[in-house]
Design a protein around this motif. Structure first.
Motif, short mmCIF file in Angstrom:
data_model
loop_
_atom_site.label_atom_id
_atom_site.label_comp_id
_atom_site.label_asym_id
_atom_site.label_seq_id
_atom_site.Cartn_x
_atom_site.Cartn_y
_atom_site.Cartn_z
N LEU A 326 -7.66 15.33 -10.65
CA LEU A 326 -8.46 14.36 -10.29
C LEU A 326 -7.82 12.71 -10.21
CD1 LEU A 326 -11.36 13.27 -9.15
CD2 LEU A 326 -11.82 12.86 -11.61
N VAL A 327 -7.61 12.29 -9.16
CA VAL A 327 -7.04 11.00 -8.74
C VAL A 327 -7.85 9.86 -8.65
CG1 VAL A 327 -5.12 9.91 -7.44
CG2 VAL A 327 -5.13 12.38 -8.03
N SER A 328 -8.11 8.91 -9.55
CA SER A 328 -9.15 7.85 -9.24
C SER A 328 -8.40 6.69 -9.64
CB SER A 328 -10.11 8.23 -10.00
OG SER A 328 -10.01 8.50 -11.35
N ASP A 329 -9.10 5.45 -9.76
CA ASP A 329 -8.93 4.25 -10.41
C ASP A 329 -7.67 3.73 -9.88
OD1 ASP A 329 -11.21 4.02 -12.46
OD2 ASP A 329 -10.49 5.81 -12.92
N PRO A 330 -7.62 3.26 -8.58
CA PRO A 330 -6.24 2.76 -8.28
C PRO A 330 -5.86 1.39 -8.47
CG PRO A 330 -7.98 2.67 -6.39
CD PRO A 330 -8.25 3.62 -7.48
N ASP A 331 -4.68 0.96 -8.68
CA ASP A 331 -4.47 -0.34 -9.00
C ASP A 331 -4.73 -1.55 -7.99
OD1 ASP A 331 -3.10 -2.80 -9.49
OD2 ASP A 331 -0.90 -2.02 -9.54
N PRO A 332 -5.85 -2.22 -8.34
CA PRO A 332 -6.27 -3.20 -7.30
C PRO A 332 -5.08 -4.04 -6.43
CG PRO A 332 -7.49 -3.44 -9.36
CD PRO A 332 -6.22 -2.47 -9.52
N GLU A 333 -4.11 -4.34 -7.28
CA GLU A 333 -2.92 -5.01 -6.46
C GLU A 333 -2.28 -4.20 -5.58
OE1 GLU A 333 -0.36 -6.91 -9.32
OE2 GLU A 333 -1.72 -7.89 -10.29
N ILE A 335 -3.96 -1.61 -3.75
CA ILE A 335 -4.58 -1.64 -2.86
C ILE A 335 -4.41 -2.91 -1.75
CG2 ILE A 335 -7.22 -1.24 -2.18
CD1 ILE A 335 -6.01 1.19 -3.25
N ASP A 336 -4.50 -3.88 -2.55
CA ASP A 336 -4.51 -5.22 -1.72
C ASP A 336 -3.41 -5.35 -0.94
OD1 ASP A 336 -5.79 -7.95 -1.43
OD2 ASP A 336 -3.83 -8.58 -2.39
N ARG A 337 -2.33 -4.70 -1.34
CA ARG A 337 -0.86 -5.13 -0.61
C ARG A 337 -0.73 -3.80 0.49
NH1 ARG A 337 1.91 -4.04 -4.80
NH2 ARG A 337 2.88 -1.86 -4.33
N THR A 338 -1.48 -2.69 0.25
CA THR A 338 -1.11 -1.75 1.23
C THR A 338 -2.16 -1.61 2.22
OG1 THR A 338 -2.18 -0.23 -0.26
CG2 THR A 338 0.22 -0.51 -0.16
N VAL A 339 -3.55 -1.99 2.00
CA VAL A 339 -4.69 -1.78 3.14
C VAL A 339 -4.76 -3.21 3.77
CG1 VAL A 339 -7.21 -1.41 3.17
CG2 VAL A 339 -5.64 -0.19 1.56
N ARG A 340 -4.90 -2.99 4.92
CA ARG A 340 -5.22 -4.21 5.95
C ARG A 340 -6.35 -4.91 5.61
NH1 ARG A 340 -5.30 -1.38 11.90
NH2 ARG A 340 -5.77 -3.54 12.53
N HIS A 341 -6.36 -6.34 6.03
CA HIS A 341 -7.38 -7.23 5.72
C HIS A 341 -8.14 -7.54 6.93
CE1 HIS A 341 -6.30 -8.20 1.41
NE2 HIS A 341 -5.12 -7.51 1.71
N ASP A 342 -7.68 -7.32 8.06
CA ASP A 342 -8.59 -7.56 9.12
C ASP A 342 -9.78 -6.48 9.66
OD1 ASP A 342 -6.91 -5.33 9.81
OD2 ASP A 342 -6.26 -6.30 11.81
N ARG A 343 -10.14 -5.84 8.71
CA ARG A 343 -11.36 -4.87 8.67
C ARG A 343 -12.51 -5.26 7.83
NH1 ARG A 343 -9.90 -0.28 11.67
NH2 ARG A 343 -8.15 -0.96 13.13
N HIS A 356 -4.70 7.24 3.60
CA HIS A 356 -3.62 7.06 4.61
C HIS A 356 -2.73 5.80 4.44
CE1 HIS A 356 -4.47 10.15 7.61
NE2 HIS A 356 -5.64 10.12 7.03
N ALA A 357 -3.14 4.96 3.87
CA ALA A 357 -2.55 3.54 3.84
C ALA A 357 -1.94 3.39 2.53
CB ALA A 357 -3.52 2.25 3.76
N THR A 358 -2.45 3.88 1.32
CA THR A 358 -1.84 3.61 0.08
C THR A 358 -1.05 4.78 -0.38
OG1 THR A 358 -3.85 2.19 -0.44
CG2 THR A 358 -2.21 3.17 -2.41
N LEU A 359 -1.56 6.32 -0.23
CA LEU A 359 -0.91 7.48 -0.64
C LEU A 359 -0.07 7.90 0.53
CD1 LEU A 359 -4.09 9.12 -2.34
CD2 LEU A 359 -2.30 7.88 -3.46
N LEU A 360 -0.35 8.00 1.66
CA LEU A 360 0.27 8.92 2.45
C LEU A 360 1.48 7.90 2.84
CD1 LEU A 360 -2.23 10.83 4.51
CD2 LEU A 360 -0.47 11.60 3.20
N ASP A 361 1.29 6.67 3.31
CA ASP A 361 2.16 5.66 3.91
C ASP A 361 3.02 5.18 2.86
OD1 ASP A 361 1.11 6.29 6.28
OD2 ASP A 361 0.42 4.31 6.67
N ALA A 362 2.43 4.48 1.90
CA ALA A 362 3.21 3.87 0.81
C ALA A 362 3.93 4.68 -0.35
CB ALA A 362 2.11 2.68 0.20
#
Length: 435
Positions: A326-333, A335-343, A356-362
């Motif tokens: 079970l993978v949970s509780d991502p580091d907020p920083e 998420i902030d760095r890898t997930v786009r902010h224009d949505r 897709h943004a944090t795990l697969l891509d980054a």
């Protein structure tokens, strides 16, 4: 052939659903109707499921929707030849009158009814049909080649609308709406009835009465619909419409419309199987960025733990090595760095977005291509394929329908293959020829 016709009820600001001459199997020419049906093309688990369906009956619809040959052009030509032969041999036959079709699926306490027709694609530009997922261009190209070669809509999209959202027919005294026609039609003897091996009973009726057709048209003419299943086929319809000069039958596409105010759909997740990423490598890359816990017990128990963790935030279940992580509780920083902010924030918090943004891509650096990722609807099949291939199964928790609908209304599409609405219509009960 689609009945193009003229507008009898003035300008429509909503859905335009037209009757058509349904192309259906002739029961006397096949082993059974159940044996020639299939799940939608993207739900068939290949190769096992494909081989099972092909062997169920020599005329199973999977030979049209998933023809087998060495190249795309050869596959498409094979499907076109098969369809031509089945028509010539009387395996398939067009209904004599244009109709809308009431379609029912029932299993135990689960009952779903909707109406199948040819939907005007002009609604795409008016925000009347709302997609909620992105599409993969290569899949659209593949489906377009098949539809172009066969000149047919081989399986309906699944669209939903809500009769309690208002509209000209809603609440008016003495007004007969689409839902009323659907219910009244279901009281009559059906055109066909069959039970597939998954336990679902399928029944189909034709609506040909002019007054009933007019009632359905008038009601839906003020409705908006959400694409529940079939984004790639919808994109394919639009691409093929652009290739032909209107007016032609390509201005319409085959759909099933379900009123979810009366028949709520089930929403399930679509899982990922990462072909070239072993579980050990996937877990190692998460160190320091996510909390990882091993879950003891069965798959069902692990999925229960995933559901509980998803209530608190982003969570995923990784397996393929004989254990559940079970993978949970991502580091907020992170998420902030890898997930786009224009949505919208609701989009940024989606599990599929973070996956897709944090795990697969980054973190994993896995390309979103067919050679690296398989998208599988069935949970057990995803786990089995990961174990057999030495890959990683990433299991997700489903998104709520209200979240999907609200994002779609804002014009925001979710990452592709984010949701699986069901039950999905069986493929093969009614087709639409464009010739």
């Amino acid at each position: 052939m689609t009945t193009l016709g003229t507008e009898e009820h003035g300008m429509h600001d909503g859905l335009r659903l037209m009757p058509f001459h349904g192309l259906r199997y002739v029961p006397e020419r096949v082993g059974s109707l159940a044996a020639v049906t299939s799940p939608p093309y993207d739900v068939v688990v290949r190769p096992d499921g494909l081989h099972h369906l092909e062997s169920a009956d020599p005329h199973n619809i999977v030979r049209l929707i998933l023809p087998q040959a060495d190249t795309p052009s050869a596959r498409n030509e094979q499907a076109a030849r098969t369809l031509h032969d089945w028509l010539a041999e009387g395996i398939l036959s067009a209904d004599p009158e244009p109709a809308l079709y009431v379609y029912e699926q029932r299993r135990g306490d689960m009952l779903q009814r909707g109406v199948i027709g040819a939907l005007a694609l002009s609604t795409a530009d008016a925000g009347i049909v709302l997609p909620h997922e992105d599409v993969m261009p290569h899949v659209v190209t593949d489906r377009a080649g098949l539809m172009r070669a066969t000149s047919a809509n081989l399986e309906p999209l699944l669209l939903t609308y809500r009769s309690d959202d208002g509209g000209a027919a809603a609440g008016a005294v003495g007004t007969v709406g689409a839902a009323d026609v659907v219910e009244a039609t279901a009281e009559r003897p059906p055109l066909l009835s069959t039970t597939t091996e998954d336990g679902f009973c399928h029944r189909l009726w034709a609506i040909t009465d002019p007054a009933e057709l007019a009632a359905v048209t008038a009601d839906l003419g003020h409705r908006q619909a959400l694409i529940a299943d079939g984004h790639h086929r919808w994109a394919t319809y639009l691409r093929l419409q652009e290739e032909h000069h209107s007016p032609t039958p390509w201005d319409f596409g085959l759909v099933l419309l379900v009123d979810t105010a009366r028949y709520p759909l089930q929403v399930r997740a679509i899982h990922r199987m990462l072909r070239r990423l072993p579980v050990a490598d996937a877990l190692a890359a998460l160190e320091g960025s996510f909390r990882v816990r091993r879950i003891e017990g069965t798959l069902d128990e692990a999925l229960t733990a995933l559901g509980a963790a998803s209530e608190a935030g982003n969570a995923f279940l990784l397996t393929g090595d004989g254990a559940f992580h079970l993978v949970s509780d991502p580091d907020p920083e992170l998420i902030d760095r890898t997930v786009r902010h224009d949505r919208p924030e609701a989009w940024r918090r989606l599990d599929a977005t973070v996956l897709h943004a944090t795990l697969l891509d980054a973190l994993w650096q896995v390309p979103d291509s067919a050679e690296h990722i398989m998208y599988i609807h069935d949970t057990e099949a995803t786990v089995d394929m990961a174990e057999r291939n030495g890959g990683t199964a990433v299991l997700l928790h489903p998104v709520r329908e209200d979240v999907v609908r609200e994002l779609a209304r804002q014009g925001v599409t979710m990452p592709r293959k984010s949701t699986s609405f069901g039950p999905k219509p069986a493929t093969g009960l009614v087709l639409r020829s464009l010739n």
